[in-house]
Design a protein around this motif. Structure first.
Motif, short mmCIF file in Angstrom:
data_model
loop_
_atom_site.label_atom_id
_atom_site.label_comp_id
_atom_site.label_asym_id
_atom_site.label_seq_id
_atom_site.Cartn_x
_atom_site.Cartn_y
_atom_site.Cartn_z
N GLU A 33 -2.63 8.75 -8.69
CA GLU A 33 -1.61 9.66 -8.06
C GLU A 33 -0.47 9.45 -9.16
OE1 GLU A 33 -1.07 10.73 -3.95
OE2 GLU A 33 -1.87 8.86 -3.76
N TYR B 174 1.23 -0.54 -10.64
CA TYR B 174 0.64 0.26 -9.87
C TYR B 174 -0.83 0.15 -10.23
CZ TYR B 174 -1.11 5.02 -8.25
OH TYR B 174 -1.65 5.98 -7.56
N ASP C 287 3.81 8.91 1.91
CA ASP C 287 4.32 7.71 0.78
C ASP C 287 5.21 6.87 1.32
OD1 ASP C 287 6.35 9.34 1.56
OD2 ASP C 287 6.92 9.99 -0.65
N TYR D 55 3.19 9.03 -8.23
CA TYR D 55 3.69 7.70 -7.61
C TYR D 55 4.00 6.75 -8.59
CZ TYR D 55 2.24 9.59 -2.97
OH TYR D 55 1.89 10.28 -1.93
N ASP E 238 0.90 -1.11 -0.06
CA ASP E 238 -0.06 0.01 0.01
C ASP E 238 0.78 1.12 0.00
OD1 ASP E 238 -2.06 1.60 0.27
OD2 ASP E 238 -2.32 1.35 2.40
N VAL E 239 0.39 2.35 -0.70
CA VAL E 239 1.21 3.58 -0.79
C VAL E 239 1.38 4.33 0.58
CG1 VAL E 239 1.07 6.03 -1.56
CG2 VAL E 239 0.96 3.99 -3.25
N ARG E 240 0.14 4.53 1.21
CA ARG E 240 -0.03 5.24 2.36
C ARG E 240 0.07 4.41 3.51
NH1 ARG E 240 -1.06 10.58 1.03
NH2 ARG E 240 -1.69 11.15 -1.01
N SER F 199 -2.96 1.83 -4.50
CA SER F 199 -3.35 3.26 -3.91
C SER F 199 -4.65 3.25 -4.17
CB SER F 199 -2.62 4.19 -4.89
OG SER F 199 -2.81 5.48 -4.56
N GLN F 200 -5.24 4.19 -3.05
CA GLN F 200 -6.74 4.63 -2.89
C GLN F 200 -7.10 5.55 -4.05
OE1 GLN F 200 -8.82 3.42 -0.45
NE2 GLN F 200 -10.09 4.01 -1.85
N LEU G 144 5.18 3.64 -0.80
CA LEU G 144 5.84 3.82 -1.95
C LEU G 144 7.38 3.81 -1.83
CD1 LEU G 144 5.69 4.68 -5.10
CD2 LEU G 144 5.90 6.90 -4.23
#
Length: 225
Positions: free
Chosen positions: A87, A112, A61, A90, A52-54, A83-84, A64
């Motif tokens: 972006e 991604y 990030d 990213y 997951d990114v966050r 990612s939600q 990431l």
């Protein structure tokens, strides 16, 4: 295949574990903190890391950056980032990071994907298998946002509408066969379009560079914002 999963939401993490195992894979580690991702990959040496990114500790990030670290330090490991939201920066940062510092993307695939996409077992399985096999996968929503008018100075301005369409499908990670099926043309026609767009984007044949990834990066670099 063997997978390390990194997702801070307990419910989503358990759901992803279930989906991945239903697809026949083995989740060797499931962590909820970005700082635990690289150690888990180093310990288990999986075929793929789904990140997951966050994530904690800062919820910006962190995931990431963990994914980028995997690309550098554990070459050959596929990395699929979730990612939600769309972006583009990213996606650009992830694709631009060479695997093992080899300058050409290395053997490890990269992808991604939006979290909404993982609710579809077939879509998730397809992305997981393509990335683990060394391919690249870019979420169709990201690709759709890139289909916008560009400045005349943009290198993509030289592409024909069909070449841009082919490039969009390449960005999704589609093979030549899949592109031909989607566009209802022959594989030979697809190969010709790809050859032409490589030439127009000044991407000569090279054993070191992954031209498909470089073409997608050119597209991302030319996108607004």
């Amino acid at each position: 295949m063997r997978i390390v999963l990194a997702e801070d939401s307990v419910l989503l993490r358990e759901g992803l574990v279930r989906l991945l195992e239903e697809a026949g894979h083995t989740v060797v580690a499931a962590v909820g903190d970005a700082d635990a991702v690289l150690p888990a990959v180093l310990a288990h040496r999986p075929d793929l890391a789904v990140v997951d990114v966050r994530m904690p500790p800062t919820f910006t990030d962190d995931g990431l950056r963990a994914a980028v670290a995997i690309r550098w330090e554990v070459p050959g490991t596929g990395v699929l980032v979730l990612s939600q939201y769309v972006e583009e920066s990213y996606a650009r940062d992830l694709l631009a990071t060479p695997s093992g510092g080899d300058g050409g993307g290395g053997a490890g695939g990269v992808g991604y994907l939006l979290k909404d996409r993982v609710q579809d077992l077939d879509a998730l399985s397809d992305a997981v298998e393509r990335v683990a096999a060394g391919g690249s996968v870019l979420d169709p929503e990201v690709v759709a946002q890139l289909l916008v008018p560009r400045q005349a100075a943009d290198p993509l301005a030289a592409l024909t509408p069909r070449e841009r369409e082919v490039l969009g499908l390449m960005a999704e990670g589609r093979s030549n066969t899949a592109i031909a099926r989607r566009l209802v043309v022959t594989e030979g026609a697809v190969e010709k379009h790809i050859s032409n767009l490589f030439m127009k984007l000044d991407l000569p044949s090279s054993s070191a560079d992954h031209r498909r990834v470089l073409a997608v990066l050119t597209w991302l670099d030319g996108s607004p914002g």
